[in-house]
Design a protein around this motif. Structure first.
Motif, mmCIF file in Angstrom:
data_model
loop_
_atom_site.group_PDB
_atom_site.id
_atom_site.type_symbol
_atom_site.label_atom_id
_atom_site.label_comp_id
_atom_site.label_asym_id
_atom_site.label_seq_id
_atom_site.Cartn_x
_atom_site.Cartn_y
_atom_site.Cartn_z
ATOM 1 N N LEU A 346 0.846 -1.182 0.000
ATOM 2 C CA LEU A 346 0.000 0.000 0.000
ATOM 3 C C LEU A 346 0.885 1.236 0.000
ATOM 4 N N MET A 347 0.220 2.400 -0.127
ATOM 5 C CA MET A 347 1.026 3.622 -0.173
ATOM 6 C C MET A 347 0.775 4.470 1.060
ATOM 7 N N ALA A 348 1.866 4.916 1.641
ATOM 8 C CA ALA A 348 1.822 5.787 2.814
ATOM 9 C C ALA A 348 2.942 6.801 2.648
ATOM 10 N N VAL A 349 2.600 8.050 2.867
ATOM 11 C CA VAL A 349 3.609 9.102 2.765
ATOM 12 C C VAL A 349 3.955 9.534 4.179
ATOM 13 N N LEU A 350 5.190 9.290 4.570
ATOM 14 C CA LEU A 350 5.546 9.485 5.979
ATOM 15 C C LEU A 350 5.859 10.941 6.303
ATOM 16 N N ARG A 351 6.510 11.632 5.353
ATOM 17 C CA ARG A 351 6.811 13.063 5.555
ATOM 18 C C ARG A 351 6.269 13.795 4.327
ATOM 19 N N PRO A 352 5.014 14.241 4.419
ATOM 20 C CA PRO A 352 4.309 14.692 3.219
ATOM 21 C C PRO A 352 4.800 16.028 2.651
ATOM 22 N N LEU A 353 4.803 16.106 1.333
ATOM 23 C CA LEU A 353 5.053 17.355 0.600
ATOM 24 C C LEU A 353 3.917 17.462 -0.424
ATOM 25 N N LYS A 354 3.247 18.616 -0.402
ATOM 26 C CA LYS A 354 2.065 18.764 -1.248
ATOM 27 C C LYS A 354 2.453 18.981 -2.706
ATOM 28 N N VAL A 355 1.704 18.337 -3.595
ATOM 29 C CA VAL A 355 1.892 18.501 -5.031
ATOM 30 C C VAL A 355 0.541 18.902 -5.627
ATOM 31 N N VAL A 356 0.530 19.996 -6.396
ATOM 32 C CA VAL A 356 -0.703 20.389 -7.076
ATOM 33 C C VAL A 356 -0.489 20.202 -8.579
ATOM 34 N N GLY A 380 -4.704 -10.039 -5.858
ATOM 35 C CA GLY A 380 -5.582 -9.136 -6.604
ATOM 36 C C GLY A 380 -5.128 -7.691 -6.614
ATOM 37 N N SER A 381 -6.084 -6.787 -6.871
ATOM 38 C CA SER A 381 -5.731 -5.376 -6.925
ATOM 39 C C SER A 381 -6.801 -4.556 -6.217
ATOM 40 N N ARG A 382 -6.540 -3.294 -6.037
ATOM 41 C CA ARG A 382 -7.525 -2.428 -5.373
ATOM 42 C C ARG A 382 -7.573 -1.092 -6.107
ATOM 43 N N LYS A 383 -8.602 -0.318 -5.807
ATOM 44 C CA LYS A 383 -8.754 1.001 -6.409
ATOM 45 C C LYS A 383 -8.160 2.042 -5.469
ATOM 46 N N ILE A 384 -7.380 2.963 -6.059
ATOM 47 C CA ILE A 384 -6.913 4.074 -5.226
ATOM 48 C C ILE A 384 -7.304 5.394 -5.882
ATOM 49 N N PRO A 385 -7.810 6.334 -5.076
ATOM 50 C CA PRO A 385 -8.281 7.605 -5.645
ATOM 51 C C PRO A 385 -7.115 8.511 -6.030
ATOM 52 N N PHE A 386 -7.314 9.177 -7.178
ATOM 53 C CA PHE A 386 -6.307 10.119 -7.681
ATOM 54 C C PHE A 386 -7.018 11.449 -7.907
ATOM 55 N N SER A 387 -6.373 12.545 -7.562
ATOM 56 C CA SER A 387 -7.019 13.849 -7.751
ATOM 57 C C SER A 387 -5.956 14.931 -7.981
ATOM 58 N N ARG A 388 -6.386 16.147 -8.018
ATOM 59 C CA ARG A 388 -5.505 17.266 -8.388
ATOM 60 C C ARG A 388 -4.433 17.566 -7.334
ATOM 61 N N GLU A 389 -4.782 17.319 -6.068
ATOM 62 C CA GLU A 389 -3.800 17.591 -5.005
ATOM 63 C C GLU A 389 -3.348 16.278 -4.370
ATOM 64 N N LEU A 390 -2.045 16.137 -4.321
ATOM 65 C CA LEU A 390 -1.468 14.881 -3.837
ATOM 66 C C LEU A 390 -0.417 15.180 -2.775
ATOM 67 N N TYR A 391 0.012 14.110 -2.098
ATOM 68 C CA TYR A 391 1.226 14.215 -1.275
ATOM 69 C C TYR A 391 2.252 13.235 -1.807
ATOM 70 N N LEU A 507 6.633 9.856 13.843
ATOM 71 C CA LEU A 507 6.180 10.750 12.779
ATOM 72 C C LEU A 507 4.666 10.890 12.916
ATOM 73 N N LYS A 508 4.224 12.083 13.265
ATOM 74 C CA LYS A 508 2.805 12.246 13.627
ATOM 75 C C LYS A 508 1.913 12.657 12.462
ATOM 76 N N ASP A 509 2.503 13.178 11.398
ATOM 77 C CA ASP A 509 1.672 13.745 10.325
ATOM 78 C C ASP A 509 1.767 12.953 9.041
ATOM 79 N N CYS A 510 1.689 11.659 9.140
ATOM 80 C CA CYS A 510 1.787 10.836 7.943
ATOM 81 C C CYS A 510 0.432 10.802 7.239
ATOM 82 N N LYS A 511 0.491 10.582 5.947
ATOM 83 C CA LYS A 511 -0.737 10.490 5.150
ATOM 84 C C LYS A 511 -0.754 9.131 4.468
#
Ligand code: ATP
Ligand code: MG
Length: 565
Positions: A346-356, A380-391, A507-511
């Motif tokens: 799975l995907m986890a961003v431990l020290r996030p940086l915003k991307v627009v 198998g596989s799963r669906k992950i949401p993608f949008s304009r703002e990411l980390y 790390l308290k602010d992971c996404k």
């Protein structure tokens, strides 16, 4: 090579050979009966796992039985919480002891009777010397000991005094019962060893019934005998006790198991001693026995270790007659290998940086497919949401990137895992010059199946959609000690000096991607590119889920060893 050898993947060890020979010669009527005998004075550690795998493993392999026996002869150090934790840990490792749990304390009456039998045979006596005086009389390995002035008490006097010891007439330490063997023996254990002592303490099972308690050497062999153990397997430090083990059993003329010694496990950069682990807990250097940095089974479990990986480790280290130290890298390797096969990616961003993504339509959300585990097609596989703002991960962007930095940099392109290729167009900073956001464009044709999907791009990054991501706390662990052998430290009473001050980073602010919000305590995952993580079993009720890093994706021990040298 014949067929049989090809399929026999279990490496052998010398104790297995002894057992095989005994079965072949019908020594114990073909029986194999072992036991695992922990003292409930602390939580079990990975060294105990070696003994558990050996004892239960042999019983399983040869259709025998292994008893779980609590060696509970010292009420001042033992507690029921330890009994319960040991039961839980042995079960978790995957072993079964049948319906009955054995306790040395169940044998206190029989052991007392046997002590009386020794007194009657004039091979045991009540000693009035203090512990210090007994030590002085004991001599040294090169010098014979001296007989105690109380050694020749009459049988009647000894019987009377021993009974009065039992009745609580004397203070702790005022008297002990000793075997009368040989004060000049070349083996110090045979110089009239202490068999019983007075301890006026409440016992977690027998309460206040007893105020005299048998010593290990008097309790252990007789417990083995009562349970008709065949192979009494213990660690090397008891080799010198074997003549005493044999002497007591032969003198009592009871069933006689065979004691076999093997080398205990030593693990680099940690401690395997309940006494020292207790010190870490009591001095609050760790958060408890199950702190994920502890080499305890409960700590390893909470860290994310699987029973399979620990059993695999115990099989690989083998069983030998000579002491040695095993690298932590091997333990971690066993976990990595196991989790690689079955952990979901799975995907986890431990020290996030915003991307627009400036050219991505506002308000649009896509559900992209991502494989759960490329090692396991059935996952198998799963669906992950993608949008304009990411980390993305802070460390995946560099403003002045060197040539070989194949991640994101101004004007450079990277692929987002299971999504699009993006290009960094602009770096946004706050008034103090910290990077707060990246403005990027995406290539709409570059996702799977698109016209430019096959474009060669060196770096692939993990990411999460800002609007859909869940917050999480991640705890990153590294080695608890900076010294390869902290137990050898001259000032080992002061464990603090050997501790790694950076063994825990929170790390308290992971996404994390939305699917991880449903993680159950104890679930294990690979966070893509970041390592293997386990949903913490204790803190799952707090507002944000907590994940412990179990192990990195690659071995980092070479670096640690270099730093330490
Ligand atoms: P500790 O020093 O950690 O207290 P111990 O040997 O006193 O260990 P016990 O509860 O008496 O702890 O141990 C139960 C069993 O586990 C014993 O048979 C012992 O030999 C075995 N054992 C303990 N430590 C190790 C180790 N490091 N490697 C292999 N076996 C071990
Ligand atoms: Mg012990």
């Amino acid at each position: 090579m014949n067929k049989e050898n090809e399929t026999d993947v279990t490496p052998s060890n010398f104790i297995r050979e002894v057992v095989k020979d005994d079965i072949a010669s019908n020594k114990w009527e073909g029986r194999v009966h072992t036991r695992f005998p922990p003292e409930p004075n602390g939580f079990l550690h990975i060294g105990h796992a070696k003994s558990i795998c050996l004892n239960f493993g042999l019983a399983d392999e040869f259709g025998g039985q292994c008893n779980l026996r609590f060696d509970d002869t010292n009420p001042t150090k033992e507690e029921d919480v330890y009994v319960q934790s040991i039961i839980e840990d042995v079960k978790w490792l995957g072993f079964d002891w049948g319906d009955k749990i054995y306790y040395t304390s169940d044998y206190f009456a029989q052991l007392y009777d046997w002590a009386v039998q020794l007194i009657k045979a004039d091979v045991a006596y009540v000693e009035d010397l203090s512990a210090d005086e007994i030590r002085e009389h004991r001599g040294t390995p090169t010098q014979a000991g001296k007989d105690s002035p109380f050694r020749n008490r009459s049988v009647e006097e000894n019987l009377d005094l021993f009974e009065r010891m039992k009745n609580g007439e004397f203070a702790d330490g005022a008297k002990v019962l000793r075997a009368k063997i040989d004060m000049a023996s070349g083996n110090l254990n045979m110089r009239d060893p202490v068999l019983y002592r007075i301890i006026k303490a409440h016992h977690h099972r027998t309460g206040d019934t007893w105020c005299i308690y048998p010593m290990y050497d008097f309790a252990h062999g007789q417990s083995d005998s009562i349970e008709t153990i065949t192979h009494s397997i213990c660690t090397l430090e008891f080799e010198d006790h074997r003549p005493l083990y044999d002497w007591i059993i032969d003198t009592l003329d009871v069933y006689h198991p065979q004691q076999i010694e093997f080398a205990r496990l030593n693990l680099a950069y940690t401690l395997l001693s309940k006494r020292k682990l207790l010190q870490l807990v009591e001095e609050k250097h760790v958060a408890g026995w199950d702190d994920p940095r502890m080499p305890t089974i409960s700590g390893l479990r909470r860290r994310g270790y699987t029973p399979e990986s620990i059993r695999d480790f115990c099989e690989r280290i083998g069983v030998a007659k000579a002491n040695s130290t095993v690298e932590m890298a091997l333990l971690e390797h066993c976990l990595r290998e196991d989790l690689n096969k079955r952990a979901l990616r799975l995907m986890a961003v431990l020290r996030p940086l915003k991307v627009v993504l400036v050219n991505y339509p506002e308000g649009q959300v896509e559900e992209l497919d991502s494989p759960n585990n490329p090692e396991d097609p059935e996952a198998g596989s799963r669906k992950i949401p993608f949008s304009r703002e990411l980390y993305i991960e802070q460390e995946d962007f560099m403003e002045d990137a060197p040539k070989k930095f194949f991640r994101l940099a101004p004007g450079k392109e990277v692929r987002l895992k299971s999504a699009y290729i993006i290009k960094c167009e602009e770096v946004i900073k706050d008034s103090s010059g910290n990077i707060t956001e990246l403005r990027c464009t995406y290539d709409p044709d570059s996702k799977s199946g698109g016209a430019t999907a096959g474009r060669k791009i060196k770096g692939t990054l993990h990411w999460v959609s800002a609007q859909h991501a869940k917050s999480a706390e991640v705890r990153m662990y590294s080695h608890l000690f900076t010294k390869e052998n902290p137990a050898d430290d001259k000032e080992s009473s002061d464990l603090k000096s050997a501790l790694n001050p950076e063994s825990l980073e929170i790390l308290k602010d992971c996404k994390v991607e939305p699917a991880l919000a449903e993680a159950q305590p104890g679930d294990r995952f690979q966070f893509l590119r970041m390592g293997y993580f386990c949903a913490d079993a204790k803190n799952y009720l707090s507002t944000a889920p907590v994940f412990n890093r179990a192990v990195t994706l690659r071995d980092t021990w070479a670096k640690i060893a270099k730093k330490g040298s």
